[in-house]
Design a protein around this motif. Structure first.
Motif, PDB file in Angstrom:
ATOM      1  N   LEU A  39      55.309  54.669  31.341  1.00 48.92           N
ATOM      2  CA  LEU A  39      54.068  55.107  30.722  1.00 48.92           C
ATOM      3  C   LEU A  39      54.047  56.625  30.757  1.00 48.92           C
ATOM      4  O   LEU A  39      54.037  57.221  31.837  1.00 48.92           O
ATOM      5  CB  LEU A  39      52.849  54.543  31.460  1.00 48.92           C
ATOM      6  CG  LEU A  39      51.482  55.079  31.018  1.00 48.92           C
ATOM      7  CD1 LEU A  39      51.203  54.745  29.557  1.00 48.92           C
ATOM      8  CD2 LEU A  39      50.369  54.536  31.915  1.00 48.92           C
ATOM      9  N   VAL A  97      44.049  51.225  28.173  1.00 52.35           N
ATOM     10  CA  VAL A  97      44.148  49.870  28.723  1.00 52.35           C
ATOM     11  C   VAL A  97      45.498  49.316  28.301  1.00 52.35           C
ATOM     12  O   VAL A  97      45.765  49.160  27.105  1.00 52.35           O
ATOM     13  CB  VAL A  97      43.020  48.958  28.206  1.00 52.35           C
ATOM     14  CG1 VAL A  97      43.192  47.549  28.758  1.00 52.35           C
ATOM     15  CG2 VAL A  97      41.652  49.522  28.588  1.00 52.35           C
ATOM     16  N   PRO A  98      46.386  49.016  29.243  1.00 52.71           N
ATOM     17  CA  PRO A  98      47.705  48.521  28.864  1.00 52.71           C
ATOM     18  C   PRO A  98      47.634  47.101  28.306  1.00 52.71           C
ATOM     19  O   PRO A  98      46.644  46.388  28.521  1.00 52.71           O
ATOM     20  CB  PRO A  98      48.481  48.551  30.186  1.00 52.71           C
ATOM     21  CG  PRO A  98      47.430  48.446  31.238  1.00 52.71           C
ATOM     22  CD  PRO A  98      46.209  49.137  30.694  1.00 52.71           C
ATOM     23  N   TRP A 102      51.213  44.040  31.293  1.00 46.11           N
ATOM     24  CA  TRP A 102      52.137  45.184  31.241  1.00 46.11           C
ATOM     25  C   TRP A 102      51.806  46.148  32.374  1.00 46.11           C
ATOM     26  O   TRP A 102      50.685  46.612  32.515  1.00 46.11           O
ATOM     27  CB  TRP A 102      51.996  45.894  29.904  1.00 46.11           C
ATOM     28  CG  TRP A 102      53.102  46.848  29.556  1.00 46.11           C
ATOM     29  CD1 TRP A 102      54.173  46.591  28.762  1.00 46.11           C
ATOM     30  CD2 TRP A 102      53.231  48.224  29.974  1.00 46.11           C
ATOM     31  NE1 TRP A 102      54.973  47.707  28.652  1.00 46.11           N
ATOM     32  CE2 TRP A 102      54.425  48.727  29.384  1.00 46.11           C
ATOM     33  CE3 TRP A 102      52.491  49.068  30.782  1.00 46.11           C
ATOM     34  CZ2 TRP A 102      54.873  50.036  29.579  1.00 46.11           C
ATOM     35  CZ3 TRP A 102      52.924  50.364  30.989  1.00 46.11           C
ATOM     36  CH2 TRP A 102      54.102  50.837  30.391  1.00 46.11           C
ATOM     37  N   ARG A 103      52.833  46.468  33.186  1.00 46.71           N
ATOM     38  CA  ARG A 103      52.667  47.479  34.226  1.00 46.71           C
ATOM     39  C   ARG A 103      53.901  48.373  34.245  1.00 46.71           C
ATOM     40  O   ARG A 103      55.022  47.921  34.035  1.00 46.71           O
ATOM     41  CB  ARG A 103      52.435  46.844  35.596  1.00 46.71           C
ATOM     42  CG  ARG A 103      51.076  46.170  35.717  1.00 46.71           C
ATOM     43  CD  ARG A 103      50.641  46.014  37.166  1.00 46.71           C
ATOM     44  NE  ARG A 103      51.428  44.997  37.850  1.00 46.71           N
ATOM     45  CZ  ARG A 103      51.294  44.725  39.152  1.00 46.71           C
ATOM     46  NH1 ARG A 103      50.425  45.403  39.897  1.00 46.71           N
ATOM     47  NH2 ARG A 103      52.028  43.787  39.716  1.00 46.71           N
ATOM     48  N   LEU A 125      45.461  54.136  37.485  1.00 51.71           N
ATOM     49  CA  LEU A 125      46.887  53.846  37.482  1.00 51.71           C
ATOM     50  C   LEU A 125      47.271  52.844  38.567  1.00 51.71           C
ATOM     51  O   LEU A 125      48.305  52.173  38.456  1.00 51.71           O
ATOM     52  CB  LEU A 125      47.685  55.134  37.649  1.00 51.71           C
ATOM     53  CG  LEU A 125      47.673  56.081  36.444  1.00 51.71           C
ATOM     54  CD1 LEU A 125      48.413  57.382  36.782  1.00 51.71           C
ATOM     55  CD2 LEU A 125      48.295  55.428  35.222  1.00 51.71           C
ATOM     56  N   GLN A 127      46.108  50.091  38.989  1.00 55.44           N
ATOM     57  CA  GLN A 127      46.143  48.774  38.338  1.00 55.44           C
ATOM     58  C   GLN A 127      47.198  48.699  37.238  1.00 55.44           C
ATOM     59  O   GLN A 127      47.409  47.633  36.657  1.00 55.44           O
ATOM     60  CB  GLN A 127      44.759  48.461  37.738  1.00 55.44           C
ATOM     61  CG  GLN A 127      43.611  48.570  38.709  1.00 55.44           C
ATOM     62  CD  GLN A 127      43.791  47.631  39.903  1.00 55.44           C
ATOM     63  OE1 GLN A 127      44.148  46.470  39.736  1.00 55.44           O
ATOM     64  NE2 GLN A 127      43.539  48.144  41.109  1.00 55.44           N
ATOM     65  N   GLN A 128      47.851  49.799  36.956  1.00 53.59           N
ATOM     66  CA  GLN A 128      48.760  49.867  35.816  1.00 53.59           C
ATOM     67  C   GLN A 128      50.214  50.093  36.210  1.00 53.59           C
ATOM     68  O   GLN A 128      51.088  50.200  35.344  1.00 53.59           O
ATOM     69  CB  GLN A 128      48.301  50.982  34.873  1.00 53.59           C
ATOM     70  CG  GLN A 128      46.896  50.769  34.329  1.00 53.59           C
ATOM     71  CD  GLN A 128      46.354  51.965  33.557  1.00 53.59           C
ATOM     72  OE1 GLN A 128      47.072  52.937  33.317  1.00 53.59           O
ATOM     73  NE2 GLN A 128      45.083  51.901  33.166  1.00 53.59           N
TER      74      GLN A 128
END
Length: 263
Positions: A39, A97-98, A102-103, A125, A127-128
């Motif tokens: 990301l 919002v992914p 997706w992470r 981030l 959570q991502q």
């Protein structure tokens, strides 16, 4: 208008890219198991994503400037390795919002952290990013830092035309006093490693002007009908430092890599 309105062409051509030595550090910061997801926050014209093509299988690059993203698309899509995924999204880091499930294994934020709601973005981030993933916040020194005599004279010309305070589009730049490592240490990514990568560059008067026009503090529209006068003044100031139109720069990338504590 965004802060970078009118700068995109100069940004793509004159902003220094990401050195291979920095790309290697970023590559090594992320888990190596495939598939690998990146990301890139505040991607601009895609310089970071471009340096990491082939090292990650699935890249999401975000920016809130549509013109920047169009330039990134033009540069990155033709170079995308077969089997890799690239998604460009117009959004802010605060609103991103992914896709479901997706992470990222690595989040990169280059030359952009100062524009963000820093603590809030680092919380989001959490959570991502995958459990063993990392967040890399990095950049080199702006010309505004003026760490050499020729840069100081160039900055003085900018200040003569636009005022002593560093501009940020129509406003002024909001300086951050706290080191990024301290801010990261208060986030979920609190185990912070700092890595410095030196870089040497050589500029010309034209590339100095091109770089200035890629910034929020010296974007072309800020000078109005005095743009030609500004260019003449910059070239005159630089001529005092070189007889062959070469201006050396010793800079460095400071890379801060944050990870969550592991049990």
């Amino acid at each position: 208008m965004t802060l970078f309105t009118g700068t995109v062409g100069f940004y793509r051509q004159y902003r220094p890219g990401i050195p291979e030595e920095v790309a290697v550090v970023l590559d090594q910061a992320a888990p190596q198991a495939r598939p690998r997801r990146l990301l890139d926050v505040g991607t601009g014209t895609g310089l970071v994503a471009e340096s990491l093509l082939g090292r990650f299988d699935d890249i999401i690059a975000i920016d809130n400037d549509a013109e920047m993203l169009a330039a990134a698309e033009s540069a990155l899509r033709p170079a995308l390795p077969s089997g890799s995924e690239l998604t460009l999204i117009e959004t802010t880091a605060e609103d991103f919002v992914p896709p479901a499930g997706w992470r990222a294994d690595l989040v990169t934020i280059c030359r952009a952290f100062h524009w963000l709601d820093q603590a809030a973005v680092l919380r989001l981030l959490d959570q991502q990013v995958t459990p063993h993933g990392a967040v890399a916040i990095f950049g080199d020194n702006s010309f505004w830092a003026a760490d050499s005599s020729w840069k100081r004279d160039v900055r003085a010309v900018v200040q003569e035309f636009l005022g002593e305070e560093r501009r940020a589009g129509a406003g002024t730049f909001n300086h951050h006093d706290r080191p990024y490592s301290e801010i990261m240490a208060e986030s979920p990514f609190c185990e912070v490693e700092e890595i410095r990568v030196p870089v040497h560059r050589t500029w010309t008067a034209d590339s100095v002007l091109g770089y200035l026009y890629s910034t929020t503090f010296a974007a072309p529209h800020l000078f109005g009908d005095r743009l030609g006068e500004f260019e003449t003044s910059v070239k005159a100031a630089l001529a005092e430092h070189s007889g062959d139109d070469t201006f050396p720069e010793d800079n460095e990338f400071l890379i801060r890599i944050g990870r969550r504590p592991q049990e």
